[in-house]
Design a protein around this motif. Sequence first.
Motif, PDB file in Angstrom:
ATOM      1  N   MET A  93       0.627 -12.227  -8.626  1.00  9.73           N
ATOM      2  CA  MET A  93       0.863 -11.827  -7.233  1.00  9.73           C
ATOM      3  C   MET A  93       2.067 -10.889  -7.131  1.00  9.73           C
ATOM      4  O   MET A  93       2.054  -9.936  -6.348  1.00  9.73           O
ATOM      5  CB  MET A  93       1.068 -13.057  -6.352  1.00  9.73           C
ATOM      6  N   GLU A  94       3.102 -11.150  -7.910  1.00 10.05           N
ATOM      7  CA  GLU A  94       4.221 -10.205  -7.958  1.00 10.05           C
ATOM      8  C   GLU A  94       3.743  -8.841  -8.441  1.00 10.05           C
ATOM      9  O   GLU A  94       4.160  -7.801  -7.913  1.00 10.05           O
ATOM     10  CB  GLU A  94       5.325 -10.731  -8.879  1.00 10.05           C
ATOM     11  N   GLY A  95       2.887  -8.850  -9.452  1.00 12.96           N
ATOM     12  CA  GLY A  95       2.349  -7.591  -9.972  1.00 12.96           C
ATOM     13  C   GLY A  95       1.559  -6.839  -8.922  1.00 12.96           C
ATOM     14  O   GLY A  95       1.639  -5.609  -8.822  1.00 12.96           O
ATOM     15  N   LYS A  96       0.784  -7.580  -8.115  1.00 16.27           N
ATOM     16  CA  LYS A  96       0.039  -6.931  -7.032  1.00 16.27           C
ATOM     17  C   LYS A  96       1.009  -6.297  -6.037  1.00 16.27           C
ATOM     18  O   LYS A  96       0.775  -5.192  -5.540  1.00 16.27           O
ATOM     19  CB  LYS A  96      -0.840  -7.973  -6.336  1.00 16.27           C
ATOM     20  N   GLY A  97       2.114  -6.987  -5.780  1.00 13.99           N
ATOM     21  CA  GLY A  97       3.126  -6.428  -4.896  1.00 13.99           C
ATOM     22  C   GLY A  97       3.711  -5.136  -5.432  1.00 13.99           C
ATOM     23  O   GLY A  97       3.959  -4.189  -4.678  1.00 13.99           O
ATOM     24  N   VAL A  98       3.915  -5.080  -6.747  1.00 12.57           N
ATOM     25  CA  VAL A  98       4.428  -3.858  -7.376  1.00 12.57           C
ATOM     26  C   VAL A  98       3.457  -2.699  -7.154  1.00 12.57           C
ATOM     27  O   VAL A  98       3.865  -1.575  -6.836  1.00 12.57           O
ATOM     28  CB  VAL A  98       4.668  -4.093  -8.879  1.00 12.57           C
ATOM     29  N   LEU A  99       2.158  -2.955  -7.290  1.00 18.11           N
ATOM     30  CA  LEU A  99       1.158  -1.898  -7.099  1.00 18.11           C
ATOM     31  C   LEU A  99       1.156  -1.404  -5.652  1.00 18.11           C
ATOM     32  O   LEU A  99       1.045  -0.199  -5.393  1.00 18.11           O
ATOM     33  CB  LEU A  99      -0.225  -2.403  -7.496  1.00 18.11           C
ATOM     34  N   PHE A 100       1.240  -2.325  -4.690  1.00 17.24           N
ATOM     35  CA  PHE A 100       1.336  -1.917  -3.290  1.00 17.24           C
ATOM     36  C   PHE A 100       2.513  -0.963  -3.096  1.00 17.24           C
ATOM     37  O   PHE A 100       2.408   0.046  -2.392  1.00 17.24           O
ATOM     38  CB  PHE A 100       1.536  -3.144  -2.398  1.00 17.24           C
ATOM     39  N   LYS A 101       3.636  -1.286  -3.731  1.00 15.21           N
ATOM     40  CA  LYS A 101       4.853  -0.501  -3.510  1.00 15.21           C
ATOM     41  C   LYS A 101       4.775   0.865  -4.169  1.00 15.21           C
ATOM     42  O   LYS A 101       5.082   1.883  -3.536  1.00 15.21           O
ATOM     43  CB  LYS A 101       6.071  -1.273  -4.043  1.00 15.21           C
ATOM     44  N   ILE A 102       4.369   0.911  -5.437  1.00 14.96           N
ATOM     45  CA  ILE A 102       4.446   2.190  -6.146  1.00 14.96           C
ATOM     46  C   ILE A 102       3.337   3.150  -5.746  1.00 14.96           C
ATOM     47  O   ILE A 102       3.495   4.361  -5.857  1.00 14.96           O
ATOM     48  CB  ILE A 102       4.471   2.003  -7.680  1.00 14.96           C
ATOM     49  N   PHE A 103       2.208   2.624  -5.241  1.00 19.04           N
ATOM     50  CA  PHE A 103       1.119   3.528  -4.871  1.00 19.04           C
ATOM     51  C   PHE A 103       1.104   3.875  -3.385  1.00 19.04           C
ATOM     52  O   PHE A 103       0.558   4.923  -3.015  1.00 19.04           O
ATOM     53  CB  PHE A 103      -0.236   2.932  -5.277  1.00 19.04           C
ATOM     54  N   ALA A 104       1.670   3.021  -2.518  1.00 20.64           N
ATOM     55  CA  ALA A 104       1.585   3.300  -1.081  1.00 20.64           C
ATOM     56  C   ALA A 104       2.861   2.960  -0.332  1.00 20.64           C
ATOM     57  O   ALA A 104       2.867   3.007   0.896  1.00 20.64           O
ATOM     58  CB  ALA A 104       0.402   2.544  -0.472  1.00 20.64           C
ATOM     59  N   ASP A 105       3.933   2.612  -1.030  1.00 19.40           N
ATOM     60  CA  ASP A 105       5.212   2.300  -0.397  1.00 19.40           C
ATOM     61  C   ASP A 105       5.092   1.180   0.632  1.00 19.40           C
ATOM     62  O   ASP A 105       5.687   1.221   1.704  1.00 19.40           O
ATOM     63  CB  ASP A 105       5.820   3.554   0.251  1.00 19.40           C
ATOM     64  N   ILE A 106       4.297   0.165   0.308  1.00 20.80           N
ATOM     65  CA  ILE A 106       4.155  -1.008   1.169  1.00 20.80           C
ATOM     66  C   ILE A 106       4.964  -2.148   0.566  1.00 20.80           C
ATOM     67  O   ILE A 106       4.847  -2.447  -0.626  1.00 20.80           O
ATOM     68  CB  ILE A 106       2.671  -1.413   1.304  1.00 20.80           C
ATOM     69  N   ASP A 107       5.785  -2.777   1.391  1.00 19.36           N
ATOM     70  CA  ASP A 107       6.570  -3.920   0.938  1.00 19.36           C
ATOM     71  C   ASP A 107       5.698  -5.176   0.948  1.00 19.36           C
ATOM     72  O   ASP A 107       4.818  -5.329   1.806  1.00 19.36           O
ATOM     73  CB  ASP A 107       7.785  -4.124   1.839  1.00 19.36           C
ATOM     74  N   VAL A 108       5.982  -6.073   0.012  1.00 19.42           N
ATOM     75  CA  VAL A 108       5.153  -7.266  -0.147  1.00 19.42           C
ATOM     76  C   VAL A 108       6.028  -8.489  -0.360  1.00 19.42           C
ATOM     77  O   VAL A 108       7.016  -8.438  -1.098  1.00 19.42           O
ATOM     78  CB  VAL A 108       4.184  -7.095  -1.339  1.00 19.42           C
ATOM     79  N   PHE A 109       5.666  -9.587   0.302  1.00 18.95           N
ATOM     80  CA  PHE A 109       6.104 -10.918  -0.111  1.00 18.95           C
ATOM     81  C   PHE A 109       4.887 -11.603  -0.723  1.00 18.95           C
ATOM     82  O   PHE A 109       3.825 -11.649  -0.103  1.00 18.95           O
ATOM     83  CB  PHE A 109       6.608 -11.751   1.070  1.00 18.95           C
ATOM     84  N   ASP A 110       5.029 -12.068  -1.953  1.00 20.69           N
ATOM     85  CA  ASP A 110       3.933 -12.831  -2.543  1.00 20.69           C
ATOM     86  C   ASP A 110       4.103 -14.297  -2.164  1.00 20.69           C
ATOM     87  O   ASP A 110       5.210 -14.839  -2.216  1.00 20.69           O
ATOM     88  CB  ASP A 110       3.888 -12.648  -4.063  1.00 20.69           C
ATOM     89  N   ILE A 111       3.015 -14.913  -1.744  1.00 21.05           N
ATOM     90  CA  ILE A 111       3.054 -16.299  -1.262  1.00 21.05           C
ATOM     91  C   ILE A 111       1.984 -17.089  -2.000  1.00 21.05           C
ATOM     92  O   ILE A 111       0.791 -16.783  -1.890  1.00 21.05           O
ATOM     93  CB  ILE A 111       2.828 -16.360   0.260  1.00 21.05           C
ATOM     94  N   GLU A 112       2.419 -18.071  -2.765  1.00 24.00           N
ATOM     95  CA  GLU A 112       1.512 -18.925  -3.532  1.00 24.00           C
ATOM     96  C   GLU A 112       1.438 -20.288  -2.849  1.00 24.00           C
ATOM     97  O   GLU A 112       2.466 -20.959  -2.690  1.00 24.00           O
ATOM     98  CB  GLU A 112       1.996 -19.077  -4.979  1.00 24.00           C
TER      99      GLU A 112
END
Length: 759
Positions: A93-112
């Motif tokens: 989920m952290e990795g998915k957050g990284v992809l959101f950020k580097i490809f579209a500049d979207i901030d992410v909180f991962d929640i498990e």
Amino acid sequence: MNNRKINPQDALDYHSQGRPGKIKVVPTKNTKTQRDLSLAYSPGVAEPCLAIKDNPEDVYKYTAKGNLVAVISNGTAVLGLGDIGPEAGKPVMEGKGVLFKIFADIDVFDIELNAKGVDEFIQVVKALEPTFGGINLEDIKAPECFEIERRLKAELNIPVMHDDQHGTAIISAAALLNALELVNKKIEDVTFVVNGAGAAAIACAKLYVALGARQENILMLDSKGVLNTRRTGLDAMKLEFVRDTPVDTLEDAMRGADVFIGLSKAGVLTQDMVRSMATQPLVFAMANPDPEITWEDAVSARPDVIMATGRSDYPNQVNNVLGFPFIFRGALDVRSRQINEEMKLAAVHALAALTREPVPDMVTMAYGEKNLSFGPQYIIPKPLDPRLLTRVAPAVARAAIESGVARQPIEDWEKYEHELAARLGLDNYIIRVLNNKARKDPRRVVFAEADNVKVLKAAQIVKDEGIAIPILLGNEKKIAQLLLENNIDLKGVPVIDPRSDEMIDKRNHFGELFFEKRQRRGFNIYEARKIMRERNYFGCMMVETGEADALISGLTRNYPDTIRPALEIIGMEEGVKKVAGMYIVLRPQGPLFLADTTVNLNPTAEELADITMLTAKEVRQFNIEPRVAMLSYSNFGSSRTPEAIMVREALQLVKQADPGLIVDGEIQASMAFNKEVLQDSYPFSPLIEGEVNTLIFPNLSAGNIAYNLLMEVGGFEVIGPVLLGLKKPVHILQLGSSVRQICSMVAMAVMDAQVKCTR
């Protein structure tokens, strides 16, 4: 995903070293003074709180909600790992957050979430709605994922998407439309075999139907065979694709089929099955990490096949990163209430249309391709295509507006596209270019300091990644011990010890060749043979004689001790009077090329002009047009000191040698980057029209100090030093370079060898 070999310890170290994990939160406003803190928190924070109380929509104006997505999972279907639990799924989920950020500049909180039940999961996510602008559901097992997404979409007022379902569907649908156009078939006429009846497969089939495919033309299979009327115990999602057909097996289903969609497991599709398909078949074998049939087997069985996989090492990669960052970007930017069918279809058509456009040089460069154009091996854009953000996000946003789910319409679409383009950081572009270009044509690289653990780790990485073919120099026993102690796998990589008795004939041969070059320049024949015991001399001679293509050294040696053998053995390119050293500074705004940073102490005007020309030539290797500032403490004649005059004279020599080069000087560094002041004070400068990307320093001290400050104080990653002007590639590492830096320099050496060393 791909099948590149990853050392398990390297993966663990990557996640654990330094700050654990892959993400962090940073403030976006000044917090340096007491006043800043009073505005950020009490008492100033009360004002936006009261504004939002009066108008809840102002939460988008005064907080980060509008650019914040939650990546939420319960860890029940993680990648290929299955039900491993929420804690074990967190790195993904952290990795998915990284992809959101580097490809579209979207901030992410991962929640498990520790919530396997549907009702419990939904209740928790609904309670989070005030915090987030969107919800990305991830790695939730079927059939629960269908019910969770359906209910959340109905009950929340922000966009929700389960990427495992819709990501693959959207990307593969775009590829399908393009492939059908190439084979001149209509989607409503073709027959489909969908192998796999999980979340992604069902979402794919539904989206294809929305695009015009006929449901009666789709045969779907699960692990027990075709979903037909003789099957019992099927869940509601599978029942939707039950067919009244005598066909039970994949082998029978494939006969005469136009399209195979694989979301199952490796190896289930045989060459005979592919041969039995209709003319010009489409095979989308998307099982990860290994497809249902390999590219080689499919093409061998049917040369007329159009093939797609989930792999990055084959053409036509169906990669979810082509979709979710840009879909959410568009949805967030219009404050959409949901991600509906119209928005997904808009993403499909935008991706398909982008594939048919001419591919920019920077994309072909990034993938090491000479030419990419719409055809059987290019039916879907590449993930590193920077146009994806400015094409897909606006298409999704427009569809949200037109379908009535947007709360904030966009009035100026041209302005919006410019804003999107500005979000993309380019700090990783050069490394991607280097690695992909090197991987396209790997060359033999001599590692002169192979008795060092970092060098050996780098050698394994570049070997496993297909970037280079390593050759190790050093004591065989010591190297073998280091490999064993550090679990480094370099089987099959040659190890050469220039000091060993086995190399005496080779040393003598190299020594004689060296003596021919250096006689009357301080070497007798005995000294020439003896010096070949030194690894830098031996390695440079391997490059000179064509036994290798490039040399990497300098991790543990002084710079002069490494550069001297290269100059004495390999020498300079024709027309080059002095070599120079360049560093590449990786910034979010794009790379900065700095020279001379390592070689020439106090160059003359003629030498500085040569350095400028060498640097510009190297910058163009990256398909980047150099925009050169020749630096000084003076601005355009404001000082009459010899140092400033020297830069001024060098500029004139450069303009004479290359009139088309965008270059100006002498100019202060601050002025070179301040276009507003430059426009007001010196409107004649050609540097006004674009961003400066190349800096030429007046002496070694200035260049060396600048790159060290940028690296250590500024925190930028650097590649270098890159030696410019040698006939063949020899690159010298910084003392104490990291494994990552060594790998980047190896890729740089390979790229140079592709130009300088013909096979």
